[in-house]
Design a protein around this motif. Structure first.
Motif, PDB file in Angstrom:
ATOM      1  N   TYR A  58       0.836  -1.188   0.000  1.00 13.34           N
ATOM      2  CA  TYR A  58       0.000   0.000   0.000  1.00 13.34           C
ATOM      3  C   TYR A  58       0.881   1.252   0.000  1.00 13.34           C
ATOM      4  CZ  TYR A  58      -3.432  -3.410   1.747  1.00 13.34           C
ATOM      5  OH  TYR A  58      -4.246  -4.498   1.905  1.00 13.34           O
ATOM      6  N   LYS A  59       0.356   2.333  -0.543  1.00 13.60           N
ATOM      7  CA  LYS A  59       1.028   3.624  -0.421  1.00 13.60           C
ATOM      8  C   LYS A  59       0.552   4.275   0.873  1.00 13.60           C
ATOM      9  CE  LYS A  59       1.123   4.371  -5.446  1.00 13.60           C
ATOM     10  NZ  LYS A  59       0.652   5.261  -6.545  1.00 13.60           N
ATOM     11  N   LEU A  60       1.486   4.792   1.652  1.00 12.17           N
ATOM     12  CA  LEU A  60       1.157   5.313   2.979  1.00 12.17           C
ATOM     13  C   LEU A  60       1.421   6.808   3.077  1.00 12.17           C
ATOM     14  CD1 LEU A  60       2.783   2.503   5.194  1.00 12.17           C
ATOM     15  CD2 LEU A  60       0.468   2.574   4.224  1.00 12.17           C
ATOM     16  N   HIS A  61       0.628   7.471   3.892  1.00 11.70           N
ATOM     17  CA  HIS A  61       0.787   8.896   4.180  1.00 11.70           C
ATOM     18  C   HIS A  61       0.741   9.089   5.688  1.00 11.70           C
ATOM     19  CE1 HIS A  61       0.281  13.233   4.051  1.00 11.70           C
ATOM     20  NE2 HIS A  61      -0.898  13.143   4.654  1.00 11.70           N
ATOM     21  N   SER A 256      -4.395  17.998  -7.237  1.00  7.59           N
ATOM     22  CA  SER A 256      -3.646  16.886  -6.651  1.00  7.59           C
ATOM     23  C   SER A 256      -4.497  15.634  -6.748  1.00  7.59           C
ATOM     24  CB  SER A 256      -3.309  17.155  -5.184  1.00  7.59           C
ATOM     25  OG  SER A 256      -2.777  15.983  -4.576  1.00  7.59           O
ATOM     26  N   THR A 257      -3.971  14.593  -7.376  1.00  7.48           N
ATOM     27  CA  THR A 257      -4.726  13.344  -7.523  1.00  7.48           C
ATOM     28  C   THR A 257      -4.302  12.295  -6.504  1.00  7.48           C
ATOM     29  OG1 THR A 257      -3.162  12.607  -9.216  1.00  7.48           O
ATOM     30  CG2 THR A 257      -5.159  13.713  -9.969  1.00  7.48           C
ATOM     31  N   ASP A 258      -3.486  12.676  -5.537  1.00  4.86           N
ATOM     32  CA  ASP A 258      -3.170  11.778  -4.420  1.00  4.86           C
ATOM     33  C   ASP A 258      -4.238  11.971  -3.352  1.00  4.86           C
ATOM     34  OD1 ASP A 258      -0.870  10.696  -5.535  1.00  4.86           O
ATOM     35  OD2 ASP A 258       0.420  12.267  -4.713  1.00  4.86           O
ATOM     36  N   PHE A 259      -5.391  11.383  -3.584  1.00  5.88           N
ATOM     37  CA  PHE A 259      -6.536  11.644  -2.720  1.00  5.88           C
ATOM     38  C   PHE A 259      -6.343  11.100  -1.303  1.00  5.88           C
ATOM     39  CE2 PHE A 259      -8.227  11.664  -7.064  1.00  5.88           C
ATOM     40  CZ  PHE A 259      -8.814  12.919  -7.078  1.00  5.88           C
ATOM     41  N   TYR A 260      -5.485  10.110  -1.134  1.00  7.41           N
ATOM     42  CA  TYR A 260      -5.240   9.579   0.200  1.00  7.41           C
ATOM     43  C   TYR A 260      -4.406  10.534   1.048  1.00  7.41           C
ATOM     44  CZ  TYR A 260      -0.555   8.142  -1.405  1.00  7.41           C
ATOM     45  OH  TYR A 260       0.737   8.111  -1.894  1.00  7.41           O
ATOM     46  N   LYS A 261      -3.836  11.571   0.420  1.00  8.90           N
ATOM     47  CA  LYS A 261      -3.080  12.587   1.147  1.00  8.90           C
ATOM     48  C   LYS A 261      -3.914  13.831   1.420  1.00  8.90           C
ATOM     49  CE  LYS A 261       1.386  11.192  -0.845  1.00  8.90           C
ATOM     50  NZ  LYS A 261       2.570  11.651  -1.636  1.00  8.90           N
ATOM     51  N   ARG A 262      -5.148  13.837   0.962  1.00  4.39           N
ATOM     52  CA  ARG A 262      -5.980  15.034   1.076  1.00  4.39           C
ATOM     53  C   ARG A 262      -6.311  15.371   2.533  1.00  4.39           C
ATOM     54  NH1 ARG A 262      -9.136  16.995  -3.217  1.00  4.39           N
ATOM     55  NH2 ARG A 262      -7.926  16.872  -5.153  1.00  4.39           N
ATOM     56  N   GLY A 263      -6.213  14.395   3.422  1.00  5.69           N
ATOM     57  CA  GLY A 263      -6.482  14.674   4.831  1.00  5.69           C
ATOM     58  C   GLY A 263      -5.398  15.477   5.492  1.00  5.69           C
ATOM     59  N   ASP A 264      -4.248  15.649   4.812  1.00  9.06           N
ATOM     60  CA  ASP A 264      -3.131  16.441   5.317  1.00  9.06           C
ATOM     61  C   ASP A 264      -2.643  15.890   6.662  1.00  9.06           C
ATOM     62  OD1 ASP A 264      -1.218  18.354   5.690  1.00  9.06           O
ATOM     63  OD2 ASP A 264      -2.609  19.991   6.133  1.00  9.06           O
ATOM     64  N   TYR A 265      -3.211  16.351   7.749  1.00  7.79           N
ATOM     65  CA  TYR A 265      -2.818  15.939   9.097  1.00  7.79           C
ATOM     66  C   TYR A 265      -3.424  14.594   9.499  1.00  7.79           C
ATOM     67  CZ  TYR A 265      -7.128  18.621   9.200  1.00  7.79           C
ATOM     68  OH  TYR A 265      -8.365  19.119   8.892  1.00  7.79           O
ATOM     69  N   ILE A 266      -4.286  14.012   8.635  1.00  2.00           N
ATOM     70  CA  ILE A 266      -4.875  12.697   8.893  1.00  2.00           C
ATOM     71  C   ILE A 266      -4.104  11.653   8.084  1.00  2.00           C
ATOM     72  CG2 ILE A 266      -6.952  11.270   8.730  1.00  2.00           C
ATOM     73  CD1 ILE A 266      -8.626  13.777   8.855  1.00  2.00           C
ATOM     74  N   PRO A 267      -3.642  10.580   8.696  1.00  5.49           N
ATOM     75  CA  PRO A 267      -2.925   9.537   7.955  1.00  5.49           C
ATOM     76  C   PRO A 267      -3.788   8.964   6.840  1.00  5.49           C
ATOM     77  CG  PRO A 267      -2.637   9.236  10.315  1.00  5.49           C
ATOM     78  CD  PRO A 267      -3.679  10.300  10.146  1.00  5.49           C
ATOM     79  N   GLY A 268      -3.140   8.551   5.762  1.00  2.00           N
ATOM     80  CA  GLY A 268      -3.881   8.029   4.619  1.00  2.00           C
ATOM     81  C   GLY A 268      -3.222   6.808   3.998  1.00  2.00           C
ATOM     82  N   ILE A 269      -4.016   6.059   3.235  1.00  2.44           N
ATOM     83  CA  ILE A 269      -3.530   4.845   2.572  1.00  2.44           C
ATOM     84  C   ILE A 269      -4.154   4.755   1.185  1.00  2.44           C
ATOM     85  CG2 ILE A 269      -3.392   2.315   2.656  1.00  2.44           C
ATOM     86  CD1 ILE A 269      -3.680   2.432   5.662  1.00  2.44           C
ATOM     87  N   HIS A 270      -3.325   4.393   0.198  1.00  2.81           N
ATOM     88  CA  HIS A 270      -3.802   4.132  -1.161  1.00  2.81           C
ATOM     89  C   HIS A 270      -3.943   2.622  -1.331  1.00  2.81           C
ATOM     90  CE1 HIS A 270      -3.489   3.328  -5.486  1.00  2.81           C
ATOM     91  NE2 HIS A 270      -3.978   4.548  -5.674  1.00  2.81           N
TER      92      HIS A 270
END
Length: 412
Positions: A58-61, A256-270
């Motif tokens: 998975y891609k992680l943020h 920006s099409t990295d939608f899993y990073k849109r939370g900014d301060y919220i962790p995300g996963i692709h």
């Protein structure tokens, strides 16, 4: 010095992360060895009873660790998932045909190609978890427990529908399933509210709210993110990215099409949304993160693809080529890909999967006939079940003197 202290801190964090990963890997290897699943399958009479599967990382943020990249699948669960996804696909094909026959009126958004999201998420849920989604809701409705007839009869406005024909395509519900919502993005603040209810009631539940890439840039989603993080709500915000907001590709509607990073301060996963097992493991990870560890919300991007147009009024070919759609069908289809895995791991034989497909087709065809032959509710029932506890007496119609009796016939 400050620079030396910083370097030591970074080194310590890297070592700590590596140690956690080693422990986790060793645990997975140990459990796999005990079950004899490293590169092998447990068999009974020549058919495997369970098998292990790997999938892409998975891609992680803002996360040191993500969901497991390998999992064990039993034969029974594999066959159940296959039947469910095939049923959703066949059900949507039937819905398209009913629409063309004008047996279904109004809006109709089909989810063919996105089945692994619904089956994957629901297979990872617990009794106390909840889901709310957009208007592309038929697949989720079935996966959350509503029979095919309940979906098709709702589409045709008949009394066997899940809400007696009063909701239609965009408004279907089940236990812990809050729809089906017709307003783009409006379900995300509602999902944050449901997550708040889980936390307030201390029931341990996690809410999963889904929205499309076309809704991802709405202000109300940013507001929901803020409150969810501020209060550390057990909320998973999922961008169900089929790469087209109606007829506009993601590259044309999002900076920006990295939608899993849109939370900014919220962790995300692709997540690969064409892999039902990857979706299932990501769901399990979210439940552990939000409910067990109580670390607050997550933002997921589940990459998928829809074969039909945005809705039945959209042929889906003016903004993409037929070759593009065909290539996805041939190389990334969630159902045929899963079928190949089941056969390759010896969890199932081609003949029994074919038998499931034939059985599902016959069952859905029978439900189509029932939905078309079913009757509509009486006009008086349109005024039933408006209130859980009615304290206002009769219900007004289109004029002050047009009064109607209210009855509660359903259990919330």
């Amino acid at each position: 010095t400050d620079s030396q202290t910083f370097a030591e801190s970074v080194t310590f964090k890297m070592l700590a992360r590596q140690a956690r990963l080693l422990v986790r890997t060793a645990s997975q290897i140990e459990s796999s060895q005990s079950a004899g699943l490293i590169g092998t399958t447990n068999q009974s009479h020549g058919i495997a009873t369970e098998a292990s599967f790997d999938y892409h990382p998975y891609k992680l943020h803002h996360l040191d660790e993500g969901p497991a990249t390998s999992t064990v699948l039993t034969r029974d669960e594999g066959l159940r998932l296959y039947r469910e996804m095939v049923t959703i696909r066949r059900m949507e094909t039937a819905a398209a045909n009913l629409y063309k026959e004008k047996a279904v009126r109004g809006f109709c958004h089909l989810c063919s190609g996105q089945e692994a999201i619904y089956s994957g998420i629901v297979s990872g849920l617990r009794e106390q978890d909840s889901v709310i989604t957009s208007y592309r809701a038929h697949g989720f409705t079935h996966a959350m427990g509503i029979p095919v007839l309940g979906v098709l009869a709702e589409l045709t406005g008949k009394k066997s529908g899940v809400v007696r024909g009063k909701g239609g395509s965009m408004h279907m519900y089940a236990k812990n399933f809050y729809g089906g919502n017709g307003i783009v993005g409006a379900q995300i603040p509602l999902g944050a509210g449901i997550a708040f209810a889980h936390k307030y009631k201390e029931d341990g539940g996690v809410n999963f709210s889904l929205y499309g890439d076309g809704a991802a840039s709405q202000g109300q989603i940013a507001e929901a993110f803020n409150l969810a993080k501020l209060w550390d709500l057990p909320a998973v915000f999922i961008c169900e990215n089929n790469h087209y907001g109606m007829g506009t590709s993601q590259d044309r509607h999002s900076a920006s099409t990295d939608f899993y990073k849109r939370g900014d301060y919220i962790p995300g996963i692709h997540i690969d949304g064409m892999d039902v097992l990857a979706v299932r493991e990501a769901t399990r990870f979210a439940i552990d993160y939000c409910s067990v560890q109580k670390k607050g919300p997550l933002v997921y991007e589940i990459s998928t693809y829809r074969y039909h147009g945005h809705s039945m009024s959209d042929p889906g070919t003016s903004y993409r080529t037929r070759d593009e759609v065909q290539e996805v069908r041939q190389t990334r289809d969630p159902i045929t890909g899963f079928r190949d895995r089941l056969v390759g791991s010896e969890l199932a034989e081609v003949s029994e999967l074919k038998a499931i497909e034939i059985e599902v087709k016959q069952s859905v065809d029978a439900d189509v006939k029932k939905a078309k032959a079913d009757g509509e509710i009486g006009a008086e029932e349109l005024f039933y079940d408006i209130y859980e506890k009615n304290i206002g007496g009769t219900v007004r119609g289109i004029a002050p003197w047009d009064q109607h009796e209210h009855k509660k016939t359903q259990t919330a």
